[in-house]
Scaffold this motif. Sequence first.
Motif, PDB file in Angstrom:
ATOM      1  N   ARG A  35     -65.836  36.115   6.536  1.00  0.00           N
ATOM      2  CA  ARG A  35     -66.664  37.707   6.037  1.00  0.00           C
ATOM      3  C   ARG A  35     -66.075  38.714   6.683  1.00  0.00           C
ATOM      4  N   GLU A  36     -66.245  38.869   7.973  1.00  0.00           N
ATOM      5  CA  GLU A  36     -65.947  40.161   8.520  1.00  0.00           C
ATOM      6  C   GLU A  36     -64.422  40.486   8.514  1.00  0.00           C
ATOM      7  N   ASP A  37     -63.473  39.517   8.644  1.00  0.00           N
ATOM      8  CA  ASP A  37     -62.077  39.898   8.976  1.00  0.00           C
ATOM      9  C   ASP A  37     -61.289  39.802   7.365  1.00  0.00           C
ATOM     10  N   LEU A  38     -61.927  38.880   6.455  1.00  0.00           N
ATOM     11  CA  LEU A  38     -61.222  38.670   5.322  1.00  0.00           C
ATOM     12  C   LEU A  38     -62.134  39.267   4.071  1.00  0.00           C
ATOM     13  N   GLY A  39     -63.316  39.455   4.307  1.00  0.00           N
ATOM     14  CA  GLY A  39     -64.025  40.350   3.352  1.00  0.00           C
ATOM     15  C   GLY A  39     -64.756  39.557   2.297  1.00  0.00           C
ATOM     16  N   LEU A  40     -64.847  38.313   2.403  1.00  0.00           N
ATOM     17  CA  LEU A  40     -65.433  37.326   1.395  1.00  0.00           C
ATOM     18  C   LEU A  40     -66.951  37.408   1.652  1.00  0.00           C
ATOM     19  N   ASP A  41     -67.635  37.575   0.640  1.00  0.00           N
ATOM     20  CA  ASP A  41     -69.362  37.484   0.642  1.00  0.00           C
ATOM     21  C   ASP A  41     -69.517  36.367   0.211  1.00  0.00           C
ATOM     22  N   SER A  42     -70.767  35.895   0.143  1.00  0.00           N
ATOM     23  CA  SER A  42     -71.425  34.626  -0.058  1.00  0.00           C
ATOM     24  C   SER A  42     -70.780  34.101  -1.452  1.00  0.00           C
ATOM     25  N   LEU A  43     -70.797  34.675  -2.145  1.00  0.00           N
ATOM     26  CA  LEU A  43     -70.141  34.061  -3.558  1.00  0.00           C
ATOM     27  C   LEU A  43     -68.726  33.851  -3.342  1.00  0.00           C
ATOM     28  N   GLY A  44     -68.066  34.735  -2.663  1.00  0.00           N
ATOM     29  CA  GLY A  44     -66.451  34.382  -2.547  1.00  0.00           C
ATOM     30  C   GLY A  44     -66.301  33.172  -1.736  1.00  0.00           C
ATOM     31  N   ILE A  45     -67.222  33.057  -0.597  1.00  0.00           N
ATOM     32  CA  ILE A  45     -67.059  31.640   0.009  1.00  0.00           C
ATOM     33  C   ILE A  45     -67.324  30.362  -0.695  1.00  0.00           C
ATOM     34  N   VAL A  46     -68.474  30.567  -1.588  1.00  0.00           N
ATOM     35  CA  VAL A  46     -68.730  29.503  -2.602  1.00  0.00           C
ATOM     36  C   VAL A  46     -67.475  29.146  -3.520  1.00  0.00           C
ATOM     37  N   GLU A  47     -66.817  30.349  -4.003  1.00  0.00           N
ATOM     38  CA  GLU A  47     -65.653  30.179  -4.896  1.00  0.00           C
ATOM     39  C   GLU A  47     -64.608  29.560  -4.274  1.00  0.00           C
ATOM     40  N   LEU A  48     -64.496  29.889  -2.985  1.00  0.00           N
ATOM     41  CA  LEU A  48     -63.358  29.387  -2.267  1.00  0.00           C
ATOM     42  C   LEU A  48     -63.552  27.841  -1.865  1.00  0.00           C
ATOM     43  N   VAL A  49     -64.731  27.501  -1.484  1.00  0.00           N
ATOM     44  CA  VAL A  49     -65.177  26.049  -0.849  1.00  0.00           C
ATOM     45  C   VAL A  49     -64.950  25.314  -2.322  1.00  0.00           C
ATOM     46  N   THR A  50     -65.241  25.864  -3.738  1.00  0.00           N
ATOM     47  CA  THR A  50     -65.041  25.045  -4.809  1.00  0.00           C
ATOM     48  C   THR A  50     -63.635  24.846  -5.296  1.00  0.00           C
ATOM     49  N   ILE A  51     -62.753  25.820  -5.096  1.00  0.00           N
ATOM     50  CA  ILE A  51     -61.509  25.677  -5.603  1.00  0.00           C
ATOM     51  C   ILE A  51     -60.883  24.619  -4.535  1.00  0.00           C
ATOM     52  N   ILE A  52     -61.288  24.854  -3.088  1.00  0.00           N
ATOM     53  CA  ILE A  52     -60.559  23.514  -2.153  1.00  0.00           C
ATOM     54  C   ILE A  52     -61.203  22.268  -2.548  1.00  0.00           C
ATOM     55  N   ARG A  53     -62.419  22.012  -3.041  1.00  0.00           N
ATOM     56  CA  ARG A  53     -62.913  20.888  -3.432  1.00  0.00           C
ATOM     57  C   ARG A  53     -62.015  20.166  -4.681  1.00  0.00           C
ATOM     58  N   GLU A  54     -61.638  21.201  -5.559  1.00  0.00           N
ATOM     59  CA  GLU A  54     -60.874  20.826  -6.712  1.00  0.00           C
ATOM     60  C   GLU A  54     -59.456  20.735  -6.473  1.00  0.00           C
ATOM     61  N   ARG A  55     -58.860  21.402  -5.728  1.00  0.00           N
ATOM     62  CA  ARG A  55     -57.320  21.393  -5.570  1.00  0.00           C
ATOM     63  C   ARG A  55     -57.097  20.288  -4.479  1.00  0.00           C
ATOM     64  N   PHE A  56     -57.639  20.116  -3.430  1.00  0.00           N
ATOM     65  CA  PHE A  56     -57.491  18.971  -2.573  1.00  0.00           C
ATOM     66  C   PHE A  56     -58.056  17.715  -2.640  1.00  0.00           C
ATOM     67  N   ASP A  57     -59.041  17.743  -3.817  1.00  0.00           N
ATOM     68  CA  ASP A  57     -59.628  16.483  -3.883  1.00  0.00           C
ATOM     69  C   ASP A  57     -60.655  15.898  -2.734  1.00  0.00           C
ATOM     70  N   VAL A  58     -61.204  16.685  -2.238  1.00  0.00           N
ATOM     71  CA  VAL A  58     -62.207  16.602  -1.002  1.00  0.00           C
ATOM     72  C   VAL A  58     -63.682  16.999  -1.554  1.00  0.00           C
ATOM     73  N   THR A  59     -64.580  16.363  -0.790  1.00  0.00           N
ATOM     74  CA  THR A  59     -65.800  16.698  -1.009  1.00  0.00           C
ATOM     75  C   THR A  59     -66.466  17.331   0.306  1.00  0.00           C
ATOM     76  N   ILE A  60     -66.927  18.616   0.239  1.00  0.00           N
ATOM     77  CA  ILE A  60     -67.527  19.270   1.597  1.00  0.00           C
ATOM     78  C   ILE A  60     -68.944  19.382   1.037  1.00  0.00           C
ATOM     79  N   PRO A  61     -69.810  18.587   1.851  1.00  0.00           N
ATOM     80  CA  PRO A  61     -71.328  18.526   1.663  1.00  0.00           C
ATOM     81  C   PRO A  61     -71.644  20.019   1.833  1.00  0.00           C
ATOM     82  N   GLU A  62     -72.925  20.541   1.091  1.00  0.00           N
ATOM     83  CA  GLU A  62     -73.448  21.652   1.155  1.00  0.00           C
ATOM     84  C   GLU A  62     -73.994  22.052   2.397  1.00  0.00           C
ATOM     85  N   ASN A  63     -74.439  21.146   3.172  1.00  0.00           N
ATOM     86  CA  ASN A  63     -74.779  21.597   4.565  1.00  0.00           C
ATOM     87  C   ASN A  63     -73.349  21.734   5.498  1.00  0.00           C
ATOM     88  N   GLN A  64     -72.338  21.167   5.228  1.00  0.00           N
ATOM     89  CA  GLN A  64     -71.318  21.571   6.021  1.00  0.00           C
ATOM     90  C   GLN A  64     -70.596  22.876   5.701  1.00  0.00           C
TER      91      GLN A  64
END
Length: 95
Positions: A35-64
């Motif tokens: 957030r502070e250093d790289l400027g991602l807002d909540s939506l940007g973090i959700v987008e990043l996590v979604t891309i990582i889940r798809e690209r690296f075939d991992v499951t990151i639980p919502e609580n994590q």
Amino acid sequence: MSNSAHHTDYSSIAALVAEVSEAEPASVTPKASLREDLGLDSLGIVELVTIIRERFDVTIPENQADGVLTVQDLFDRVNDQPSDGFQLTQNGSPS
């Protein structure tokens, strides 16, 4: 079945963070705040996590995903994944 953990190298995660955040790659360090250093807002973090889940075939639980504050946190979550088909559900229990 193997019990080894999934492993993705740091440079792959850092490159993706730089791409999504549109930050200079040199500013994507392990301690950089998404957030502070790289400027991602909540939506940007959700987008990043979604891309990582798809690209690296991992499951990151919502609580994590909610606890991902730095690039290192993200790297740790990605690499805390089993590689034998075992996945965690949204509540963190085995599926």
